[in-house]
Write an enzyme that holds these catalytic residues in place. Structure first.
Site, PDB file in Angstrom:
ATOM      1  N   CYS A  67       0.810  -1.235   0.000  1.00  0.00           N
ATOM      2  CA  CYS A  67       0.000   0.000   0.000  1.00  0.00           C
ATOM      3  C   CYS A  67       0.840   1.281   0.000  1.00  0.00           C
ATOM      4  O   CYS A  67       0.585   2.202  -0.778  1.00  0.00           O
ATOM      5  CB  CYS A  67      -0.948  -0.008   1.185  1.00  0.00           C
ATOM      6  SG  CYS A  67      -0.147  -0.424   2.734  1.00  0.00           S
TER       7      CYS A  67
ATOM      8  N   HIS B 221      -3.113   6.281   4.877  1.00  0.00           N
ATOM      9  CA  HIS B 221      -1.709   6.466   5.246  1.00  0.00           C
ATOM     10  C   HIS B 221      -1.222   7.846   4.788  1.00  0.00           C
ATOM     11  O   HIS B 221      -1.734   8.390   3.809  1.00  0.00           O
ATOM     12  CB  HIS B 221      -0.818   5.444   4.522  1.00  0.00           C
ATOM     13  CG  HIS B 221      -0.985   4.024   4.953  1.00  0.00           C
ATOM     14  ND1 HIS B 221      -1.687   3.632   6.066  1.00  0.00           N
ATOM     15  CD2 HIS B 221      -0.505   2.871   4.402  1.00  0.00           C
ATOM     16  CE1 HIS B 221      -1.630   2.307   6.174  1.00  0.00           C
ATOM     17  NE2 HIS B 221      -0.926   1.827   5.179  1.00  0.00           N
TER      18      HIS B 221
END
Ligand code: A2P
Length: 335
Positions: A130, A243
């Site tokens: 990711c 994130h």
């Protein structure tokens, strides 16, 4: 118009699995039959998809019959066990785990960067890590104009990266702290609520953790840039989802900041979010649920004339996992 595609989601009850379902419903995906697969823990549970009740099945050899594409997000060991079986049954597996990413003949794809790699697979296509996807989408358009020599990146990774149960754990820990109780950690190694810690993936021989080495090796593979220098520090922070990353880029010669902003503002998969008057820049709360990676605070590195600094936030479950996998499936269909 392509023929309806039969899809199986392996890990359908997880955080990424749930997002895959939402994307198959909300995008114009030419879906035929849909199978939901998970472990015996959730066999028989029901999930509503497009207003219909679907029953979760235990993954098995028979489950892959008549399936065109498997979207796998159930961890590396599950993928290692079941992906070859699914391929043997005739399916293409788009795998969200790290199990196959660095095998040379397995394409590792971010559709905004290397879509052509989808033409050359042997049944398994890997979805990158990711943090690597989010950084790659943001910096690839700059790399196209002037090759990046070195990347120094620090990540601020949400609980969602450790799955649905980790997200739940952070909520329970937060509640415990607010009630003056000691927070318990079972899924993550330490309490994350009101805390942070260096990424909990295993450490490697060079003292970087596996998550950090994924950013190094996967970025090189996706960019087809084996000599690209990358030094990451990955950190878990008490954010539920999305994130953030502070990225320092070094080029061969200076990169004009305004030009970098213009490029980012027009690039696919990214959105320039900067209000210098209000000191408003990307935040995980704004990136949550969004397809695009939010990029901002693009500025000259005052310590290096050939350096640029930028800040980004991206939804880890969406572009960092499920959306990227569905985009790969769409590439396969288009091809
Ligand atoms: P289950 O709900 O049955 O445990 P997350 O990353 O959010 O924790 O989700 C992990 C997903 O992977 C879940 O859907 C989980 O199913 C599934 N899963 C985990 N282990 C296995 C396994 N051995 N076989 C099949 N599915 C698995």
């Amino acid at each position: 118009m392509s023929k309806p595609i039969n899809v199986a989601i392996l890990g359908a009850t997880g955080a990424v699995g749930q997002e895959l379902l939402e994307l198959l419903e909300s995008r114009n995906f030419p879906l035929g039959k849909l199978k939901l697969l998970a472990s015996p823990r959730s066999a028989g549970s029901e999930i509503i998809f497009k207003g219909e009740k679907l029953v979760v099945e235990v993954v098995s050899e028979e489950a892959f019959q008549d399936v065109d594409i498997v979207l796998a997000s159930a961890g590396g060991s599950t993928s290692k066990q079941w992906a070859p079986i699914a391929v043997k049954a005739g399916a293409v597996v788009i795998d969200n785990s790290s199990a196959f990413r660095m095998i040379p003949e397995v394409p590792l794809i971010v559709p905004e960067i290397n879509p052509e790699a989808a033409k050359n697979h042997h049944g398994i296509i890997a979805n990158p890590n990711c943090t690597t996807i989010l950084m790659g989408v943001a910096i690839w358009p700059l790399h196209q104009i002037q090759p990046i020599k070195r990347i120094v990146v620090s990540t601020y990774q949400s609980a969602s990266g450790a799955g649905a149960r980790a997200m739940e754990e952070v909520k329970v820990q937060s509640q415990a702290i607010l009630n003056n109780q000691i927070p318990q950690a079972e899924i993550l190694p330490y309490p994350l609520a009101f805390n942070l810690f260096p990424h909990n993936s295993p450490l490697t021989d060079n003292s970087y953790c596996e998550e950090e080495m994924k950013m190094v090796n996967e970025t090189r593979k996706i960019f087809n840039a084996p000599d690209l220098l990358v030094t990451p520090t990955c950190v878990r922070v008490p954010v539920l989802r999305a994130h953030s990353e502070a990225v320092n880029l070094e080029f061969e010669k200076p990169f004009d900041v305004q030009k970098a902003r213009d490029i980012i503002s027009k690039a696919p998969g990214v959105e320039l979010v900067e209000d210098w008057q209000k000191n408003y820049f990307p935040m995980p709360i704004d990136a949550t649920g969004k397809d695009d990676v939010l990029v901002g605070r693009i500025r000259q590195d005052i310590s290096n004339p050939n350096g640029l600094e930028l800040w980004l936030c991206g939804d880890q479950i969406r572009k960092g996992a499920a959306l990227n996998a569905v985009q790969i499936a769409e590439l396969l269909i288009d091809n």
